[in-house]
Motif scaffolding. Structure first.
Motif, mmCIF file in Angstrom:
data_model
loop_
_atom_site.group_PDB
_atom_site.id
_atom_site.type_symbol
_atom_site.label_atom_id
_atom_site.label_comp_id
_atom_site.label_asym_id
_atom_site.label_seq_id
_atom_site.Cartn_x
_atom_site.Cartn_y
_atom_site.Cartn_z
ATOM 1 N N ASP A 118 0.839 -1.198 0.000
ATOM 2 C CA ASP A 118 0.000 0.000 0.000
ATOM 3 C C ASP A 118 0.877 1.251 0.000
ATOM 4 O O ASP A 118 0.592 2.230 -0.706
ATOM 5 C CB ASP A 118 -0.926 -0.017 1.228
ATOM 6 N N THR A 121 2.457 1.551 -3.507
ATOM 7 C CA THR A 121 1.418 2.031 -4.426
ATOM 8 C C THR A 121 1.222 3.540 -4.286
ATOM 9 O O THR A 121 1.076 4.256 -5.280
ATOM 10 C CB THR A 121 0.086 1.308 -4.139
ATOM 11 N N ILE A 126 5.021 0.104 -9.120
ATOM 12 C CA ILE A 126 4.510 -1.223 -9.438
ATOM 13 C C ILE A 126 5.657 -2.204 -9.221
ATOM 14 O O ILE A 126 6.743 -2.017 -9.774
ATOM 15 C CB ILE A 126 4.022 -1.297 -10.897
ATOM 16 N N LYS A 158 0.345 5.024 -14.508
ATOM 17 C CA LYS A 158 -0.200 3.979 -13.631
ATOM 18 C C LYS A 158 -0.158 2.585 -14.272
ATOM 19 O O LYS A 158 -0.583 1.620 -13.679
ATOM 20 C CB LYS A 158 -1.656 4.288 -13.210
ATOM 21 N N SER A 184 0.133 -3.302 -13.641
ATOM 22 C CA SER A 184 -0.433 -2.154 -12.924
ATOM 23 C C SER A 184 -0.514 -2.532 -11.447
ATOM 24 O O SER A 184 -0.146 -3.644 -11.058
ATOM 25 C CB SER A 184 -1.834 -1.833 -13.460
ATOM 26 N N VAL A 185 -1.034 -1.622 -10.637
ATOM 27 C CA VAL A 185 -1.271 -1.952 -9.229
ATOM 28 C C VAL A 185 -2.187 -3.168 -9.134
ATOM 29 O O VAL A 185 -2.011 -4.034 -8.268
ATOM 30 C CB VAL A 185 -1.899 -0.741 -8.500
ATOM 31 N N LYS A 186 -3.135 -3.277 -10.044
ATOM 32 C CA LYS A 186 -4.093 -4.382 -9.988
ATOM 33 C C LYS A 186 -3.465 -5.720 -10.385
ATOM 34 O O LYS A 186 -3.938 -6.777 -9.958
ATOM 35 C CB LYS A 186 -5.321 -4.058 -10.857
ATOM 36 N N ASP A 188 -0.343 -6.340 -9.497
ATOM 37 C CA ASP A 188 0.321 -6.617 -8.213
ATOM 38 C C ASP A 188 -0.661 -7.222 -7.210
ATOM 39 O O ASP A 188 -0.299 -8.097 -6.418
ATOM 40 C CB ASP A 188 0.929 -5.333 -7.631
ATOM 41 N N THR A 252 -8.147 -2.724 -3.804
ATOM 42 C CA THR A 252 -6.897 -1.970 -3.664
ATOM 43 C C THR A 252 -6.112 -2.573 -2.499
ATOM 44 O O THR A 252 -6.650 -3.361 -1.706
ATOM 45 C CB THR A 252 -7.175 -0.496 -3.352
#
Length: 292
Positions: A118, A121, A126, A158, A184-186, A188, A252
């Motif tokens: 977190d 992010t 990433i 992003k 992306s963060v998603k 991850d 998230t």
């Protein structure tokens, strides 16, 4: 410490007081590996200290070989620590204090990694290689996200599209990463769900008994890692949530932190380790073309 074929790690003492870890390239390292190490260095230099992220201490880049100096984390890789715990659980410990892990310990490991991610992010990072082999653990069970060799600072878009090839962590990768090279963060978050499964199974290799090519095909067609029989549905649901085909439907890291925090504040054992089915899980250490 995290090791790849082209890196060398060395713990040593500075002024007889502080032990640090030094990451440097081996003599036969390719130019792309030097580029990756410099990229990792840039990512680490951009971060403030966080308890759940391995701490950058310094570097030497004015001539080869390049040295990246980070904190020394004495228990090493979480993956190895979990596997050793499984062996200890099976054979027992007759010498000194027992290190057998509890359900609360394992849930806390997930929570700490989610906290570290977190933070990353929030800094536009990433990771792209989130797995138990890239988490370090201390004597007091503090988990630290490490090994930023594949990480990218993508604060503007992003999203990162991989251009180069190499050994890939196929069993940890989201469908859009496997088929479209999109990270992306998603993606991850997807990897974090796989890491949760690793922790529940004490360091097992995901998709045991299935080849990498079949993993890619089956995951694309909707197959997901099954719920381990000793894992309660409430915990498995968080993993499954991380594996939504639509990346926008995944949580998230902040939401994952909140969900795990809620579980930690109950008296329930969400991982029933007395029911751990040791024979069902495998430690694969080497597969051609795969990063494990």
């Amino acid at each position: 410490m995290p090791v790849s074929a082209s890196y060398r790690w060395s713990p040593f003492c500075v002024d007889g007081v502080t032990t640090v870890a030094v990451k440097t390239l081996k003599e036969n390292a390719a130019e792309v590996e030097k580029k990756d190490l410099l990229s990792e260095l840039e990512v680490m230099k951009s971060l403030d200290p966080h308890v759940n992220v391995v701490r950058f201490l310094g570097c030497c880049t004015d001539k080869d070989p390049i040295f990246v100096i980070i904190e020394y984390v004495n228990r090493g890789k979480l993956q190895t620590y979990l596997r050793n715990s499984r062996a200890e659980r099976h054979y027992g410990n007759t010498h000194g204090k027992s290190n057998i892990l509890t359900s609360g310990d394992l849930t806390s490991f997930m929570y700490q990694v989610a906290k570290g991610m977190d933070y990353l992010t929030s800094r536009g990072i990433i990771h792209r290689d989130l797995a138990a082999r890239n988490i370090l653990i201390t004597d007091d069970h503090t988990c630290k996200v490490a090994d930023f060799g594949f990480a990218r600072d993508v604060v503007t878009s992003k999203i990162y599209e991989r251009k180069s090839e190499g050994k890939l962590p196929i069993r940890w990768m989201a469908t859009e990463s496997l088929y479209d090279n999109i990270f992306s963060v998603k993606s991850d978050i997807w990897s974090f769900g796989i890491l949760m499964w690793e922790i529940v199974t004490l360091g097992s290799t995901p998709y045991p008994g299935i080849s990498a090519a079949d993993v890619m095909r089956k995951v694309r067609d909707g197959y997901r890692l099954e719920k381990p029989e000793h894992c309660r549905r409430e915990l498995y649901n968080i993993m499954y949530y991380c594996w939504s085909s639509d990346s926008n439907e995944r949580p998230t890291f902040l939401e994952v932190v909140q969900m795990l925090d809620k579980l930690l504040h109950t008296e329930m054992d969400y991982i029933e380790l007395e029911r751990f089915p040791d024979h069902n899980y495998y430690n694969i250490v080497n597969l051609s073309g795969e990063k494990l």
